[in-house]
Scaffold this motif. Sequence first.
Motif, PDB file in Angstrom:
ATOM      1  N   LYS A  26       0.845  -1.200   0.000  1.00  0.00           N
ATOM      2  CA  LYS A  26       0.000   0.000   0.000  1.00  0.00           C
ATOM      3  C   LYS A  26       0.884   1.255   0.000  1.00  0.00           C
ATOM      4  N   MET A  27       1.857   1.262   0.884  1.00  0.00           N
ATOM      5  CA  MET A  27       2.716   2.428   1.048  1.00  0.00           C
ATOM      6  C   MET A  27       3.579   2.673  -0.202  1.00  0.00           C
ATOM      7  N   LEU A  28       4.167   1.603  -0.727  1.00  0.00           N
ATOM      8  CA  LEU A  28       5.059   1.747  -1.879  1.00  0.00           C
ATOM      9  C   LEU A  28       4.288   2.146  -3.135  1.00  0.00           C
ATOM     10  N   SER A  29       3.129   1.537  -3.383  1.00  0.00           N
ATOM     11  CA  SER A  29       2.356   1.875  -4.587  1.00  0.00           C
ATOM     12  C   SER A  29       1.865   3.332  -4.528  1.00  0.00           C
ATOM     13  N   TRP A  30       1.568   3.802  -3.316  1.00  0.00           N
ATOM     14  CA  TRP A  30       1.164   5.202  -3.135  1.00  0.00           C
ATOM     15  C   TRP A  30       2.323   6.148  -3.474  1.00  0.00           C
ATOM     16  N   GLU A  31       3.520   5.788  -3.026  1.00  0.00           N
ATOM     17  CA  GLU A  31       4.701   6.614  -3.294  1.00  0.00           C
ATOM     18  C   GLU A  31       5.034   6.667  -4.792  1.00  0.00           C
ATOM     19  N   MET A  32       4.700   5.599  -5.515  1.00  0.00           N
ATOM     20  CA  MET A  32       5.069   5.488  -6.929  1.00  0.00           C
ATOM     21  C   MET A  32       3.979   5.995  -7.872  1.00  0.00           C
ATOM     22  N   LYS A  33       2.852   6.473  -7.328  1.00  0.00           N
ATOM     23  CA  LYS A  33       1.667   6.724  -8.156  1.00  0.00           C
ATOM     24  C   LYS A  33       1.878   7.783  -9.250  1.00  0.00           C
ATOM     25  N   ALA A  34       2.814   8.702  -9.035  1.00  0.00           N
ATOM     26  CA  ALA A  34       3.073   9.726 -10.057  1.00  0.00           C
ATOM     27  C   ALA A  34       3.755   9.131 -11.292  1.00  0.00           C
ATOM     28  N   LEU A  35       4.402   7.994 -11.111  1.00  0.00           N
ATOM     29  CA  LEU A  35       5.137   7.359 -12.216  1.00  0.00           C
ATOM     30  C   LEU A  35       4.391   6.176 -12.821  1.00  0.00           C
ATOM     31  N   ILE A  36       3.720   5.396 -11.962  1.00  0.00           N
ATOM     32  CA  ILE A  36       3.006   4.189 -12.416  1.00  0.00           C
ATOM     33  C   ILE A  36       1.686   4.095 -11.643  1.00  0.00           C
ATOM     34  N   PRO A  37       0.567   3.870 -12.343  1.00  0.00           N
ATOM     35  CA  PRO A  37      -0.720   3.724 -11.626  1.00  0.00           C
ATOM     36  C   PRO A  37      -0.630   2.614 -10.570  1.00  0.00           C
ATOM     37  N   PRO A  38      -1.179   2.845  -9.361  1.00  0.00           N
ATOM     38  CA  PRO A  38      -1.035   1.884  -8.255  1.00  0.00           C
ATOM     39  C   PRO A  38      -1.412   0.440  -8.597  1.00  0.00           C
ATOM     40  N   ASP A  39      -2.520   0.239  -9.312  1.00  0.00           N
ATOM     41  CA  ASP A  39      -2.935  -1.134  -9.643  1.00  0.00           C
ATOM     42  C   ASP A  39      -1.894  -1.837 -10.507  1.00  0.00           C
ATOM     43  N   LEU A  40      -1.396  -1.111 -11.501  1.00  0.00           N
ATOM     44  CA  LEU A  40      -0.376  -1.676 -12.388  1.00  0.00           C
ATOM     45  C   LEU A  40       0.915  -1.935 -11.610  1.00  0.00           C
ATOM     46  N   PHE A  41       1.257  -0.993 -10.734  1.00  0.00           N
ATOM     47  CA  PHE A  41       2.494  -1.148  -9.958  1.00  0.00           C
ATOM     48  C   PHE A  41       2.441  -2.400  -9.079  1.00  0.00           C
ATOM     49  N   VAL A  42       1.329  -2.586  -8.369  1.00  0.00           N
ATOM     50  CA  VAL A  42       1.185  -3.750  -7.484  1.00  0.00           C
ATOM     51  C   VAL A  42       1.256  -5.044  -8.302  1.00  0.00           C
ATOM     52  N   LYS A  43       0.602  -5.047  -9.470  1.00  0.00           N
ATOM     53  CA  LYS A  43       0.633  -6.238 -10.338  1.00  0.00           C
ATOM     54  C   LYS A  43       2.070  -6.550 -10.767  1.00  0.00           C
ATOM     55  N   LYS A  44       2.809  -5.516 -11.187  1.00  0.00           N
ATOM     56  CA  LYS A  44       4.204  -5.723 -11.626  1.00  0.00           C
ATOM     57  C   LYS A  44       5.088  -6.178 -10.458  1.00  0.00           C
ATOM     58  N   LEU A  45       4.803  -5.626  -9.294  1.00  0.00           N
ATOM     59  CA  LEU A  45       5.573  -5.997  -8.098  1.00  0.00           C
ATOM     60  C   LEU A  45       5.396  -7.494  -7.794  1.00  0.00           C
ATOM     61  N   TRP A  46       4.145  -7.951  -7.810  1.00  0.00           N
ATOM     62  CA  TRP A  46       3.881  -9.375  -7.555  1.00  0.00           C
ATOM     63  C   TRP A  46       4.453 -10.249  -8.667  1.00  0.00           C
ATOM     64  N   ASP A  47       4.222  -9.862  -9.921  1.00  0.00           N
ATOM     65  CA  ASP A  47       4.724 -10.658 -11.054  1.00  0.00           C
ATOM     66  C   ASP A  47       6.236 -10.803 -10.990  1.00  0.00           C
ATOM     67  N   SER A  48       6.901  -9.708 -10.672  1.00  0.00           N
ATOM     68  CA  SER A  48       8.373  -9.723 -10.638  1.00  0.00           C
ATOM     69  C   SER A  48       8.895 -10.502  -9.437  1.00  0.00           C
ATOM     70  N   THR A  49       8.140 -10.475  -8.341  1.00  0.00           N
ATOM     71  CA  THR A  49       8.510 -11.277  -7.167  1.00  0.00           C
ATOM     72  C   THR A  49       8.401 -12.764  -7.503  1.00  0.00           C
ATOM     73  N   TYR A  50       7.297 -13.142  -8.176  1.00  0.00           N
ATOM     74  CA  TYR A  50       7.138 -14.550  -8.574  1.00  0.00           C
ATOM     75  C   TYR A  50       8.196 -14.961  -9.592  1.00  0.00           C
ATOM     76  N   ALA A  51       8.626 -14.015 -10.426  1.00  0.00           N
ATOM     77  CA  ALA A  51       9.708 -14.312 -11.383  1.00  0.00           C
ATOM     78  C   ALA A  51      10.982 -14.685 -10.625  1.00  0.00           C
ATOM     79  N   MET A  52      11.263 -13.985  -9.533  1.00  0.00           N
ATOM     80  CA  MET A  52      12.434 -14.324  -8.698  1.00  0.00           C
ATOM     81  C   MET A  52      12.269 -15.712  -8.092  1.00  0.00           C
ATOM     82  N   ILE A  53      11.079 -15.972  -7.556  1.00  0.00           N
ATOM     83  CA  ILE A  53      10.809 -17.247  -6.887  1.00  0.00           C
ATOM     84  C   ILE A  53      10.937 -18.418  -7.869  1.00  0.00           C
ATOM     85  N   ASN A  54      10.532 -18.175  -9.115  1.00  0.00           N
ATOM     86  CA  ASN A  54      10.552 -19.244 -10.119  1.00  0.00           C
ATOM     87  C   ASN A  54      11.859 -19.329 -10.896  1.00  0.00           C
TER      88      ASN A  54
END
Length: 238
Positions: A26-54
């Motif tokens: 919540k906090m990070l997506s809010w801080e990034m909102k001027a650069l990336i819409p929060p919903d898209l940012f959270v999706k990319k954050l999760w996708d990229s985390t799973y990319a690391m895990i996999n």
Amino acid sequence: MKAILFDLDGTLLPLDTDEFIENYMKMLSWEMKALIPPDLFVKKLWDSTYAMINNTDPGKTNKEVFWENFFEGIECEREPVLSKIEDFYKNKFPELKKVMKQNPVSYSILKEAESLGFELVIATNPIFPEIAIRERLRWINAENFSYKLITTYENMHFTKPRLEYYEEILNIIGTNPEECLMVGNDVEEDLVASKLGIKTFLVTDYIINRKGIEPKPDYAGSLKDLLHFIKNTGGRPH
């Protein structure tokens, strides 16, 4: 026993991991909102985390895998994003200490283990940058111990629950599995170390068992029990 590997979130760091991650997102997506819409940012954050895990490529650090995935298919400049995220970890991330529950035992555990001559490893899932992991160590006054290794997304090539993650730790610290104890609260991610011959201690204060696996640790108990356990080891043999 020569080395003790400690998980951080929910183990040494007394918090509910889900609550911490929710507040962090919540906090990070809010801080990034001027650069990336929060919903898209959270999706990319999760996708990229799973990319690391996999990830199974030993030639790429978790950091490289994360950012390669993150910038794939989105229209935004790299530098402003990286700069803003660095700023977040320096100035905003420390506020997340509010989700932590107070428990002074963690410091005593590390102090006791160090005084008995054990090598200390912070074996937290390396999906965060070093700055975020060191900040969380500060929350329990544990930033100044002489750690043999702190696993971060900059220095590791695999994540939990992969056995390669634990093999990489053993390789870096130059220790045999039977000389180590893995201490953690996650039945899947931490107890898997036993498959390599590493002894395990399941910390039950904030136990995580998402898949309902029957836990089979060598030892189990609260953080207080862990402190007594370490005191009773008699220290590292010389």
